[in-house]
Design a protein around this motif. Structure first.
Motif, PDB file in Angstrom:
ATOM      1  N   SER A 139       0.800  -1.224   0.000  1.00 52.36           N
ATOM      2  CA  SER A 139       0.000   0.000   0.000  1.00 52.36           C
ATOM      3  C   SER A 139       0.832   1.274   0.000  1.00 52.36           C
ATOM      4  CB  SER A 139      -0.928   0.014   1.224  1.00 52.36           C
ATOM      5  OG  SER A 139      -0.177   0.007   2.422  1.00 52.36           O
ATOM      6  N   ARG A 142       5.286   0.189  -2.594  1.00 48.13           N
ATOM      7  CA  ARG A 142       5.243  -0.307  -3.962  1.00 48.13           C
ATOM      8  C   ARG A 142       6.079  -1.577  -4.121  1.00 48.13           C
ATOM      9  NH1 ARG A 142       1.290   0.458  -6.369  1.00 48.13           N
ATOM     10  NH2 ARG A 142       2.339  -0.131  -8.274  1.00 48.13           N
ATOM     11  N   ARG A 163      -5.020   0.535 -13.102  1.00 48.68           N
ATOM     12  CA  ARG A 163      -4.199   0.483 -11.891  1.00 48.68           C
ATOM     13  C   ARG A 163      -5.024   0.021 -10.697  1.00 48.68           C
ATOM     14  NH1 ARG A 163      -1.773   5.248 -13.988  1.00 48.68           N
ATOM     15  NH2 ARG A 163      -3.149   6.567 -12.749  1.00 48.68           N
ATOM     16  N   ASP A 164      -6.240   0.547 -10.589  1.00 47.55           N
ATOM     17  CA  ASP A 164      -7.101   0.144  -9.476  1.00 47.55           C
ATOM     18  C   ASP A 164      -7.418  -1.342  -9.551  1.00 47.55           C
ATOM     19  OD1 ASP A 164      -8.796   0.851  -7.167  1.00 47.55           O
ATOM     20  OD2 ASP A 164     -10.444   0.307  -8.492  1.00 47.55           O
ATOM     21  N   GLU A 167      -4.325  -3.342  -8.483  1.00 49.02           N
ATOM     22  CA  GLU A 167      -4.148  -3.249  -7.031  1.00 49.02           C
ATOM     23  C   GLU A 167      -5.108  -4.201  -6.317  1.00 49.02           C
ATOM     24  OE1 GLU A 167      -2.259  -1.176  -5.060  1.00 49.02           O
ATOM     25  OE2 GLU A 167      -1.358   0.211  -6.508  1.00 49.02           O
ATOM     26  N   SER A 271     -11.554  -4.256  -2.271  1.00 49.45           N
ATOM     27  CA  SER A 271     -10.979  -2.911  -2.245  1.00 49.45           C
ATOM     28  C   SER A 271     -10.802  -2.383  -0.828  1.00 49.45           C
ATOM     29  CB  SER A 271     -11.856  -1.945  -3.051  1.00 49.45           C
ATOM     30  OG  SER A 271     -13.121  -1.789  -2.448  1.00 49.45           O
ATOM     31  N   SER A 370      -5.804   2.243  -4.817  1.00 47.76           N
ATOM     32  CA  SER A 370      -4.639   2.580  -5.637  1.00 47.76           C
ATOM     33  C   SER A 370      -4.423   4.076  -5.733  1.00 47.76           C
ATOM     34  CB  SER A 370      -4.809   2.008  -7.051  1.00 47.76           C
ATOM     35  OG  SER A 370      -5.928   2.591  -7.698  1.00 47.76           O
TER      36      SER A 370
END
Length: 562
Positions: A139, A142, A163-164, A167, A271, A370
């Motif tokens: 988180s 990276r 990207r989301d 992640e 999420s 993300s």
């Protein structure tokens, strides 16, 4: 040396033992910085931050010459909000300190506490530390080792959605711009005329004009790979906690199991930055890790996952195959003897045009973990009063300059778990504005301002805003279901005794989790009357298996004339 993240050790009487234990395990990948005393620990943390170092963890011995670990770790977020905080407790004082440590953990003065090792190979000690470091690396720090590459222009909304997705899937990746040296080979492989964003997947395949659906389909295999004539025992629509639990138990019991998911495996729960009240994870677990482990577990038992396309229709089979349900997705169909609906819910839209026009450009539906790093020192708003909103706010507060939660109700207690309410109250950078809604918003290509309406006075105020995360509550994702599946007035699927009496067969209702369509079941958030919690969704996913077995047994008996 400065490139390595720092583990700051604050020692007391056992400083030597603690340093030796950390260096033996973590000295290769982390920079170990030992100091003695609480004041020295805070001073060193400030110096490291000023020097641009990333502090992954601050681990403090409980009894220090000038205070306790609780006193020290309580002050850490004001210096570095993202560092994981651990109290190290000598065994001989553990029992006497336990009540204070538990209370401090509930107040969120620390992430966890562990007993100082008394000998070699204390794997319980290191398991606690590694879990925290793993979440920090994902988180905040990276991933260093990546398996996928994303090339896009800065501010590309499609790239932000990809990207989301990555992640939430727990898929380590690099984000590059076309000007980066490492992007040249990727763009060349994509061929002439390639359109951004470009994604190179873990298999080496290159996707031009990539979308989240294309990326997830490339990861888990497309629907085009479904063999002709295959009939699954159970087709699960949705891969949130309920669907994943069904997949694990069905596959482990030898049933031919397929899972269809339109988005990221894990659903909305995937999420969540940290779920702290899930059974068996005393230090909490992120939604991404929970989904990742569940997917791997189900796959190892033989479940197959197909992602990237939504289910658009479910219907009974033709007359010559009346017991086979057909689940349709765009361009393909799946045949199954039973179907488990676990499609969950979607977040309601604000319905504010100026705001909805900026989705992906400062406005996000869902936690969008993300994007938390992009909110460094910015003003962020979270709309919603449920657990997902609370978890998002706490996570965003580690990065943002300030986080404001907007709720229609008079408080959070009615809709949010108590542990989260306490955590929010203990986070100084989070404020809660009750009886308040978003009336308008806008910006030049990115969210810059919001207008907020007080529901009691009607007063509207304008405020600057860099990010808006909307977690507005649940709407069932079942508009695609046939009319034969009964639903309540809000659209949630009815099961068991809740279905209309006219749909009962010979005076008997369907099984407890069965819909009005025989052999089609509903579990988790999509089901009317469900608790809308991760644990209860997982429980229903497991509980549906005896009902599936019973239906399959009836089909076999009918087939053989029993």
């Amino acid at each position: 040396m400065k490139d390595r993240p720092v583990i700051l050790l604050v020692g007391g009487e056992h400083a030597g033992t603690i340093e030796q234990e950390f260096r033996a395990r973590y000295d290769r990948d982390y920079r170990i910085e030992p100091v003695v005393g609480a004041a020295a620990g805070l001073d060193r943390a400030r110096d490291l931050v000023a020097d641009g170092a990333q502090i992954a963890m601050i681990a403090a011995e409980h009894l220090l010459d000038d205070g306790t670990a609780i006193d020290l770790l309580h002050q850490v977020p004001a210096v570095v909000a993202t560092a994981r905080r651990v109290a190290l407790v000598p065994f001989e004082i553990f029992a006497d300190s336990l009540d204070d440590l538990r209370a401090a953990t509930l107040r969120r003065d620390m992430d966890t506490f562990v007993v100082v090792p008394r000998g070699p190979r204390d794997e319980e000690f290191h398991t606690a530390l590694i879990e925290l470091l793993s979440e920090w690396n994902w988180s905040v720090g990276r991933p260093v080792v990546t398996v996928s590459d994303l090339v896009a222009e800065p501010g590309d909304r499609d790239a932000a959605a990809i990207r989301d997705l990555l992640e939430r899937l727990g898929f380590p990746y690099r984000s590059l711009t076309p000007a980066d040296d490492d992007a040249a080979a990727i763009l060349e492989a994509a061929g002439p005329g390639a359109q951004l964003p470009v994604v190179r997947t873990h298999t080496g395949r290159t996707l031009s004009a990539a979308t989240p659906s294309a990326v997830t389909e490339s990861i888990y295999g497309g629907f085009d790979t479904i063999p002709d004539g295959v009939i699954a025992d159970v087709a699960i629509v949705g891969a949130g906690p309920a669907g994943l639990a069904t997949a694990v138990y069905a596959a482990s019991e030898g049933l031919a199991t397929v899972v269809i998911e339109r988005d990221a495996i894990g659903g909305q729960a995937g999420s969540s930055s940290m779920i702290r009240n899930y059974l068996g994870f005393p230090r909490g677990i992120s939604g991404m890790r929970l989904a990742q482990r569940s997917r791997i577990q189900a796959s190892r038992f033989g479940a197959r996952f197909f992602t990237g396309r939504p289910a658009v229709r479910v219907e009974p089979g033709p007359p010559h195959e009346p017991e086979h349900h057909h689940v349709h997705v765009p361009g393909a169909q799946m045949c199954a003897r039973t179907v488990v609906l676990a499609s969950g819910v979607t977040y309601r839209r604000l319905g504010v045009p100026g705001v909805d026009d900026l989705v992906g450009a400062g406005v996000y539906y869902g936690a969008a973990t993300s994007m938390a790093r992009e909110m460094q020192d910015r003003d962020v708003y979270v709309v919603g009063g449920g657990n997902s909103a609370g978890q998002a706010a706490v996570h965003l507060a580690k990065f943002a300059g300030g986080v404001t939660i907007l709720v229609r109700r008079a408080g959070l207690a009615e809709t949010m778990s108590d542990y989260l309410v306490r955590e929010i109250e203990a986070t100084p950078t989070i404020q809660v504005r009750t009886r308040t809604v978003v009336a308008d918003g806008g910006g030049e290509g990115w969210l810059q301002w919001l207008r907020l309406r007080d529901l009691d006075t009607g007063e509207i105020t304008k405020t600057s805003a860099d990010g808006l995360f909307c977690l507005l509550g649940a709407e069932p994702d079942c508009t695609w279901l046939p009319a034969g599946v009964a639903r309540d007035e809000r659209g949630f699927v009815l099961t068991g005794r809740d279905v209309p009496r006219e749909s009962w067969v010979e005076g008997h209702p369907p099984a407890s989790l069965e819909t009005t369509l025989p052999g089609v079941f509903a579990v988790g958030d999509v089901r009317a009357g469900s608790m809308k919690r991760v644990a209860s969704a997982s429980g229903e996913g497991a509980s549906v298996l005896p009902l599936v077995h019973a239906h399959l047994a009836r089909l076999r008996a009918r087939e053989f004339g029993g």
